[in-house]
Scaffold this motif. Structure first.
Motif, PDB file in Angstrom:
ATOM      1  N   ALA A 140       9.625  -1.584 -14.684  1.00  0.00           N
ATOM      2  CA  ALA A 140       8.597  -2.288 -14.249  1.00  0.00           C
ATOM      3  C   ALA A 140       7.666  -1.860 -13.230  1.00  0.00           C
ATOM      4  CB  ALA A 140       8.850  -3.970 -13.860  1.00  0.00           C
ATOM      5  N   THR A 141       6.288  -2.179 -13.290  1.00  0.00           N
ATOM      6  CA  THR A 141       5.396  -2.095 -12.125  1.00  0.00           C
ATOM      7  C   THR A 141       5.311  -3.441 -11.728  1.00  0.00           C
ATOM      8  OG1 THR A 141       3.464  -2.501 -13.655  1.00  0.00           O
ATOM      9  CG2 THR A 141       4.073   0.047 -12.793  1.00  0.00           C
ATOM     10  N   ALA A 142       5.209  -3.471 -10.286  1.00  0.00           N
ATOM     11  CA  ALA A 142       5.315  -4.658  -9.605  1.00  0.00           C
ATOM     12  C   ALA A 142       4.765  -4.735  -8.083  1.00  0.00           C
ATOM     13  CB  ALA A 142       6.714  -5.374  -9.673  1.00  0.00           C
ATOM     14  N   LYS A 157      10.882  -1.985  15.578  1.00  0.00           N
ATOM     15  CA  LYS A 157      10.851  -0.621  14.587  1.00  0.00           C
ATOM     16  C   LYS A 157       9.748  -0.786  13.907  1.00  0.00           C
ATOM     17  CE  LYS A 157      15.820  -0.148  13.568  1.00  0.00           C
ATOM     18  NZ  LYS A 157      17.045  -0.001  12.636  1.00  0.00           N
ATOM     19  N   GLY A 158       9.246   0.538  13.641  1.00  0.00           N
ATOM     20  CA  GLY A 158       8.137   0.577  12.836  1.00  0.00           C
ATOM     21  C   GLY A 158       6.756   0.425  13.254  1.00  0.00           C
ATOM     22  N   ALA A 159       5.407   0.423  12.603  1.00  0.00           N
ATOM     23  CA  ALA A 159       4.113   0.269  13.046  1.00  0.00           C
ATOM     24  C   ALA A 159       4.053  -1.271  12.907  1.00  0.00           C
ATOM     25  CB  ALA A 159       3.423   0.763  12.371  1.00  0.00           C
ATOM     26  N   PHE A 160       2.979  -1.786  13.726  1.00  0.00           N
ATOM     27  CA  PHE A 160       2.554  -3.048  13.649  1.00  0.00           C
ATOM     28  C   PHE A 160       2.297  -3.421  12.055  1.00  0.00           C
ATOM     29  CE2 PHE A 160      -0.922  -6.072  13.597  1.00  0.00           C
ATOM     30  CZ  PHE A 160      -0.316  -7.422  14.073  1.00  0.00           C
ATOM     31  N   MET A 161       1.359  -2.629  11.392  1.00  0.00           N
ATOM     32  CA  MET A 161       1.116  -2.697  10.092  1.00  0.00           C
ATOM     33  C   MET A 161       1.395  -1.617   9.222  1.00  0.00           C
ATOM     34  SD  MET A 161      -0.071  -4.935   7.730  1.00  0.00           S
ATOM     35  CE  MET A 161      -0.745  -6.108   8.795  1.00  0.00           C
ATOM     36  N   GLU A 162       2.468  -1.564   8.357  1.00  0.00           N
ATOM     37  CA  GLU A 162       2.884  -0.608   7.579  1.00  0.00           C
ATOM     38  C   GLU A 162       2.423  -0.332   6.520  1.00  0.00           C
ATOM     39  OE1 GLU A 162       7.142  -0.134   7.518  1.00  0.00           O
ATOM     40  OE2 GLU A 162       7.476  -0.779   9.448  1.00  0.00           O
ATOM     41  N   THR A 163       2.226   0.826   5.843  1.00  0.00           N
ATOM     42  CA  THR A 163       1.493   1.220   4.397  1.00  0.00           C
ATOM     43  C   THR A 163       2.131   0.199   3.586  1.00  0.00           C
ATOM     44  OG1 THR A 163       0.724   3.188   5.252  1.00  0.00           O
ATOM     45  CG2 THR A 163       0.755   2.538   2.776  1.00  0.00           C
ATOM     46  N   GLU A 164       3.337   0.137   3.552  1.00  0.00           N
ATOM     47  CA  GLU A 164       4.251  -0.417   2.541  1.00  0.00           C
ATOM     48  C   GLU A 164       3.982  -1.883   2.366  1.00  0.00           C
ATOM     49  OE1 GLU A 164       8.377   0.701   1.949  1.00  0.00           O
ATOM     50  OE2 GLU A 164       7.751   2.941   2.643  1.00  0.00           O
ATOM     51  N   ASP A 165       3.594  -2.549   3.384  1.00  0.00           N
ATOM     52  CA  ASP A 165       3.313  -4.067   3.563  1.00  0.00           C
ATOM     53  C   ASP A 165       1.946  -4.201   3.113  1.00  0.00           C
ATOM     54  OD1 ASP A 165       5.826  -4.474   4.500  1.00  0.00           O
ATOM     55  OD2 ASP A 165       5.057  -3.972   6.697  1.00  0.00           O
ATOM     56  N   ILE A 166       0.916  -3.392   3.047  1.00  0.00           N
ATOM     57  CA  ILE A 166      -0.450  -3.680   2.658  1.00  0.00           C
ATOM     58  C   ILE A 166      -0.689  -3.713   0.887  1.00  0.00           C
ATOM     59  CG2 ILE A 166      -2.837  -3.054   2.908  1.00  0.00           C
ATOM     60  CD1 ILE A 166      -2.062  -1.616   5.360  1.00  0.00           C
ATOM     61  N   GLU A 167      -0.085  -4.695   0.269  1.00  0.00           N
ATOM     62  CA  GLU A 167      -0.324  -4.793  -1.210  1.00  0.00           C
ATOM     63  C   GLU A 167      -0.071  -3.811  -1.834  1.00  0.00           C
ATOM     64  OE1 GLU A 167      -3.576  -6.421  -4.318  1.00  0.00           O
ATOM     65  OE2 GLU A 167      -4.001  -6.162  -2.250  1.00  0.00           O
ATOM     66  N   PRO A 168       1.530  -3.581  -1.830  1.00  0.00           N
ATOM     67  CA  PRO A 168       2.161  -2.148  -2.444  1.00  0.00           C
ATOM     68  C   PRO A 168       2.160  -2.318  -4.004  1.00  0.00           C
ATOM     69  CG  PRO A 168       3.830  -3.752  -1.301  1.00  0.00           C
ATOM     70  CD  PRO A 168       2.625  -4.281  -1.105  1.00  0.00           C
ATOM     71  N   PHE A 169       2.125  -1.176  -4.535  1.00  0.00           N
ATOM     72  CA  PHE A 169       2.493  -1.035  -5.981  1.00  0.00           C
ATOM     73  C   PHE A 169       3.815  -0.417  -6.049  1.00  0.00           C
ATOM     74  CE2 PHE A 169       1.641   1.359 -10.091  1.00  0.00           C
ATOM     75  CZ  PHE A 169       1.284   0.317 -10.567  1.00  0.00           C
ATOM     76  N   CYS A 170       4.560  -0.878  -6.802  1.00  0.00           N
ATOM     77  CA  CYS A 170       5.937  -0.427  -6.624  1.00  0.00           C
ATOM     78  C   CYS A 170       6.522  -0.360  -8.351  1.00  0.00           C
ATOM     79  CB  CYS A 170       6.854  -1.605  -6.021  1.00  0.00           C
ATOM     80  SG  CYS A 170       6.470  -1.485  -4.462  1.00  0.00           S
ATOM     81  N   LEU A 171       7.694   0.544  -8.436  1.00  0.00           N
ATOM     82  CA  LEU A 171       8.396   0.416  -9.493  1.00  0.00           C
ATOM     83  C   LEU A 171       9.738  -0.282  -9.558  1.00  0.00           C
ATOM     84  CD1 LEU A 171       8.612   4.271 -10.817  1.00  0.00           C
ATOM     85  CD2 LEU A 171       7.279   2.426 -12.001  1.00  0.00           C
ATOM     86  N   LEU A 179      22.178  -6.650 -14.424  1.00  0.00           N
ATOM     87  CA  LEU A 179      21.140  -7.247 -13.774  1.00  0.00           C
ATOM     88  C   LEU A 179      20.877  -6.605 -12.544  1.00  0.00           C
ATOM     89  CD1 LEU A 179      21.823 -10.894 -14.750  1.00  0.00           C
ATOM     90  CD2 LEU A 179      20.318  -9.411 -15.750  1.00  0.00           C
ATOM     91  N   ARG A 180      21.691  -5.527 -12.358  1.00  0.00           N
ATOM     92  CA  ARG A 180      21.184  -4.610 -11.198  1.00  0.00           C
ATOM     93  C   ARG A 180      20.385  -3.572 -11.190  1.00  0.00           C
ATOM     94  NH1 ARG A 180      27.497  -3.643  -9.125  1.00  0.00           N
ATOM     95  NH2 ARG A 180      28.288  -5.683  -8.841  1.00  0.00           N
ATOM     96  N   GLY A 181      19.411  -3.264 -10.162  1.00  0.00           N
ATOM     97  CA  GLY A 181      18.511  -2.434 -10.136  1.00  0.00           C
ATOM     98  C   GLY A 181      17.845  -2.173  -8.694  1.00  0.00           C
ATOM     99  N   GLU A 182      16.710  -1.469  -8.888  1.00  0.00           N
ATOM    100  CA  GLU A 182      16.127  -1.234  -7.519  1.00  0.00           C
ATOM    101  C   GLU A 182      14.622  -0.931  -7.557  1.00  0.00           C
ATOM    102  OE1 GLU A 182      15.724   3.271  -6.652  1.00  0.00           O
ATOM    103  OE2 GLU A 182      17.017   3.535  -8.603  1.00  0.00           O
ATOM    104  N   ALA A 183      13.936  -1.359  -6.554  1.00  0.00           N
ATOM    105  CA  ALA A 183      12.551  -1.298  -6.515  1.00  0.00           C
ATOM    106  C   ALA A 183      11.974   0.107  -5.641  1.00  0.00           C
ATOM    107  CB  ALA A 183      11.971  -2.394  -5.695  1.00  0.00           C
ATOM    108  N   GLN A 184      11.113   0.737  -5.835  1.00  0.00           N
ATOM    109  CA  GLN A 184      10.607   1.787  -5.173  1.00  0.00           C
ATOM    110  C   GLN A 184       9.114   1.603  -4.724  1.00  0.00           C
ATOM    111  OE1 GLN A 184       9.868   6.392  -6.420  1.00  0.00           O
ATOM    112  NE2 GLN A 184      12.006   5.779  -6.252  1.00  0.00           N
ATOM    113  N   TYR A 185       8.563   1.930  -3.661  1.00  0.00           N
ATOM    114  CA  TYR A 185       7.292   1.915  -3.303  1.00  0.00           C
ATOM    115  C   TYR A 185       6.676   3.208  -3.766  1.00  0.00           C
ATOM    116  CZ  TYR A 185       3.260   2.601  -0.378  1.00  0.00           C
ATOM    117  OH  TYR A 185       1.872   2.840   0.100  1.00  0.00           O
ATOM    118  N   LEU A 186       5.270   2.996  -4.354  1.00  0.00           N
ATOM    119  CA  LEU A 186       4.669   3.929  -4.878  1.00  0.00           C
ATOM    120  C   LEU A 186       3.229   4.172  -4.030  1.00  0.00           C
ATOM    121  CD1 LEU A 186       4.789   3.466  -8.912  1.00  0.00           C
ATOM    122  CD2 LEU A 186       5.963   5.069  -7.447  1.00  0.00           C
TER     123      LEU A 186
END
Length: 205
Positions: A140-142, A157-171, A179-186
């Protein structure tokens, strides 16, 4: 093996089906699977999605626009790939016909397949855009966000606003049986449709 599947998590209520209803029909519906699935096909970038025993990997390939042929030319693993309008239309038709989006639902940050909760790890699912069967599972894309504890956030930890938190597009990929799986940031603010190939790369030159 290059693989890509799309799954969209809708906000509508999906009726609960028997646990045995998921796997058999996915296999039947994917009997005519394309040889390759990617993201893109409508621009000068393709993102190849590969599924291996250790999980998902992606890599991007840049192409060149051919205005006269109304197509894009890419080089994938040393082989030429010419993406034409007809191929894009065939891809859209296949992914639309094989969509399993209606069987996915998002409730309070969790995704459900046929009414059963998916185990994607420490991930909050906000929205899913597209979904198709692939190799007995669903890709899926999500839009997803990694769940963080208090001490995993800024200023610890991390920056105040991380790239992955700004409306990310993921697989998202999951096994429809376990029913097990994974999500990956794109990418970020980017929503590419899936692009499927029905012939091996190198046969469209």
């Amino acid at each position: 093996m290059v693989v890509a599947v799309v799954a969209c998590f809708a906000s509508a209520v999906v009726p609960t089906l028997p646990a045995s209803a998921g796997t058999r029909d996915l296999v039947e519906r994917s009997a005519s699977e394309p040889t390759t699935l990617m993201l893109g096909g409508r621009s000068n970038w393709l993102t190849l999605i590969e599924l291996a025993d250790d999980g998902l990997t992606t890599r991007s390939v840049q192409g060149i626009r051919d205005p006269e042929a109304r197509s894009y030319r890419f080089t994938v693993d040393g082989e030429d790939l010419l993406v034409t309008d007809a191929m894009v239309q065939a891809s859209t038709a296949w992914t639309t016909r094989h969509s399993v989006l209606s069987r996915l639902v998002v409730r309070k940050g969790d995704a459900y397949w046929d009414g059963r909760k998916l185990d994607l790890g420490r991930v909050t699912v906000e929205r899913v855009f597209e979904a198709i069967p692939w190799k007995g599972g669903v890709m899926a894309t999500a839009r997803t966000y990694r769940r963080k504890s208090f001490f995993e956030r800024w200023p610890f930890k991390g920056a105040f606003m991380e790239t992955e938190d700004i409306e990310p597009f993921c697989l998202v990929y999951f096994d429809s049986t376990t029913l097990r799986g994974e999500a990956q940031y794109l990418f970020g603010k980017h929503t590419e449709p899936f692009f499927v190939l029905f012939s091996p790369v190198g046969t469209t030159r």
